[in-house]
Design an enzyme around this catalytic site. Structure first.
Site, PDB file in Angstrom:
ATOM      1  N   ASP A  48     -87.825  44.325 -58.694  1.00  0.00           N
ATOM      2  CA  ASP A  48     -86.823  44.078 -59.541  1.00  0.00           C
ATOM      3  C   ASP A  48     -85.380  44.329 -59.119  1.00  0.00           C
ATOM      4  O   ASP A  48     -85.374  45.373 -58.437  1.00  0.00           O
ATOM      5  CB  ASP A  48     -87.279  44.357 -61.202  1.00  0.00           C
ATOM      6  CG  ASP A  48     -86.807  43.091 -62.117  1.00  0.00           C
ATOM      7  OD1 ASP A  48     -85.448  42.786 -62.132  1.00  0.00           O
ATOM      8  OD2 ASP A  48     -87.496  42.852 -62.873  1.00  0.00           O
ATOM      9  N   GLY A 105     -84.811  45.532 -55.645  1.00  0.00           N
ATOM     10  CA  GLY A 105     -84.172  44.596 -54.620  1.00  0.00           C
ATOM     11  C   GLY A 105     -83.591  43.403 -55.527  1.00  0.00           C
ATOM     12  O   GLY A 105     -83.720  43.297 -56.732  1.00  0.00           O
ATOM     13  N   ASP A 106     -82.948  42.576 -54.892  1.00  0.00           N
ATOM     14  CA  ASP A 106     -82.397  41.206 -55.347  1.00  0.00           C
ATOM     15  C   ASP A 106     -83.072  40.144 -54.858  1.00  0.00           C
ATOM     16  O   ASP A 106     -82.891  39.965 -53.402  1.00  0.00           O
ATOM     17  CB  ASP A 106     -81.005  41.240 -55.067  1.00  0.00           C
ATOM     18  CG  ASP A 106     -80.214  40.113 -55.568  1.00  0.00           C
ATOM     19  OD1 ASP A 106     -80.934  39.028 -55.818  1.00  0.00           O
ATOM     20  OD2 ASP A 106     -78.965  39.901 -55.865  1.00  0.00           O
ATOM     21  N   HIS A 125     -88.693  29.576 -64.148  1.00  0.00           N
ATOM     22  CA  HIS A 125     -87.917  28.579 -65.040  1.00  0.00           C
ATOM     23  C   HIS A 125     -86.592  29.187 -65.241  1.00  0.00           C
ATOM     24  O   HIS A 125     -85.688  28.307 -66.085  1.00  0.00           O
ATOM     25  CB  HIS A 125     -88.758  28.593 -66.400  1.00  0.00           C
ATOM     26  CG  HIS A 125     -88.750  29.795 -67.243  1.00  0.00           C
ATOM     27  ND1 HIS A 125     -89.227  29.726 -68.718  1.00  0.00           N
ATOM     28  CD2 HIS A 125     -88.278  31.134 -67.115  1.00  0.00           C
ATOM     29  CE1 HIS A 125     -88.789  31.123 -69.111  1.00  0.00           C
ATOM     30  NE2 HIS A 125     -88.374  31.793 -68.311  1.00  0.00           N
TER      31      HIS A 125
END
Ligand SMILES: C[S@@+](CC[C@H](N)C(=O)[O-])C[C@H]1O[C@@H](n2cnc3c(N)ncnc32)[C@H](O)[C@@H]1O
Length: 336
Positions: A199, A225-226, A245
């Site tokens: 995350d 992390g991204d 979603h």
């Protein structure tokens, strides 16, 4: 024929916000916590909750009529369900999602018509494209959001623990893990598994605190992390819950491709959401969740099992299937 028709269903649905807001305020005021140690009469509750003379009796009796409290000889008590699920101190508490609905979604949903006309997100910091940047600017809002996620992922996490063949795998990473409800639940249910949560760096503290509280720090690790910039960590199984979603179609495809790259041959991707039925006429919660994504995000939307399996196959997954988890939630599994 006409005489048999009744407007009752229409009116009940249209006025449903009265019921919802009464419950949300009860959670906000701590009604169920105030009754956690046992029944109390009107005067005691009025003073414990700081209610006005004019509101107290109607409010508490409305909660009785809605099935959220019981009243016996003038003394109010929690029902079996509200005692288990709405007392904050209990590990079974699910009220964080209601707290977030009360604090954020209730007012954003007031702008649904604008969202329907413009396609623009309506929740706080409207000019900010990324919901998470808007949300995480305030640490209290971040904490509230992450605990709300634990509330909605506890049920699906348990169902994934039961229904997925974990004995065939030894490691997993939950991508977009929030506080870590899924990693903690899976690690508790399957002691042979080594797990992790990936995350944004801002989430680390909340994740590590939650994992430590469950005594799992040795077996469940945080990866900062991204997922738009970094690769996903490698593991036998990648889980993505309530992630796809949030994003538009190109971003969904990119996330599925990254998950495919991070898995070994024979690895599995488990995506879960309130997956909409393929005919798009039954899973009302899934369809309303998609409207919630319209209100909350710049391009997010919910999807059917057939949609997701199609995207997974485009990403390279060779076998895919949809399996119901519980309530409105299903998982879509793809094998590499
Ligand atoms: C809707 S929550 C879902 C949480 C959890 N998986 C669940 O099912 O309840 C989305 C999660 O994705 C994370 N997230 C958002 N943008 C991200 C990014 N660019 N890279 C990594 N994680 C991100 C958020 O911090 C949040 O924890």
């Amino acid at each position: 024929m006409e005489t048999k028709l009744s407007p009752e269903k229409i009116l009940q649905l249209g006025m449903g916000f009265w019921n919802a807001k009464t419950l949300l305020s009860a959670v906000e005021l701590g009604v169920f916590d105030a009754l956690a140690d046992g029944p109390a009469n009107l005067a005691t509750l009025k003073s414990r909750l700081g209610l006005h003379e004019r509101s107290a009796r109607d409010f508490l009796d409305a909660l009785v009529a809605l099935g959220m409290l019981k009243r016996n000889e003038g003394r109010y008590s929690n029902t079996l369900e509200t005692d288990l699920f709405l007392v904050r101190a209990k590990p079974t508490y699910v009220g964080a999602i209601l707290e977030m609905s009360n604090a954020r979604l209730y007012s954003s949903w007031g702008s649904l018509t604008d969202a329907l006309r413009t396609g623009q997100r309506q929740s706080e910091n409207k000019e900010e494209d990324d919901l998470f940047a808007a949300l995480y600017a305030d640490p209290e809002r971040l904490r509230g959001f992450l605990s709300a996620m634990s509330g909605i992922s506890a049920g699906p996490a348990k169902a994934i623990g039961e229904k997925f063949p974990w004995k065939d795998y030894s490691s997993f990473v939950d991508v977009g893990a929030a506080q870590g409800m899924v990693p903690v639940t899976l690690a508790q249910m399957h002691p042979h598994l080594k797990g992790g949560g990936f995350d944004l760096p801002e989430v680390r503290l909340f994740f590590e605190e939650f994992v430590a509280k469950h005594g799992l720090s040795g077996r469940v690790k945080f990866y900062a992390g991204d997922f738009f910039k970094d690769p996903m960590p490698n593991a036998d199984v990648i889980v993505m819950g309530h992630i796809l979603h949030d994003w538009d179609l190109a971003q969904k495809r990119m996330l599925l491709a990254k998950a495919f790259d991070a898995l070994p041959k024979g690895g599995a991707l488990v995506v879960y959401d309130a997956v909409i039925d393929d005919e798009r006429r039954e899973n009302a919660f899934g369809l309303l969740m998609s409207l919630n994504m319209l209100i909350e995000t710049s391009g997010g939307f919910d999807y059917t099992g057939a949609d997701c399996q199609g995207w997974m196959r485009e990403a390279g997954f060779s076998q895919t299937r949809v399996e119901h988890l519980q309530g409105p939630d299903s998982m879509v599994v793809g094998l590499k």
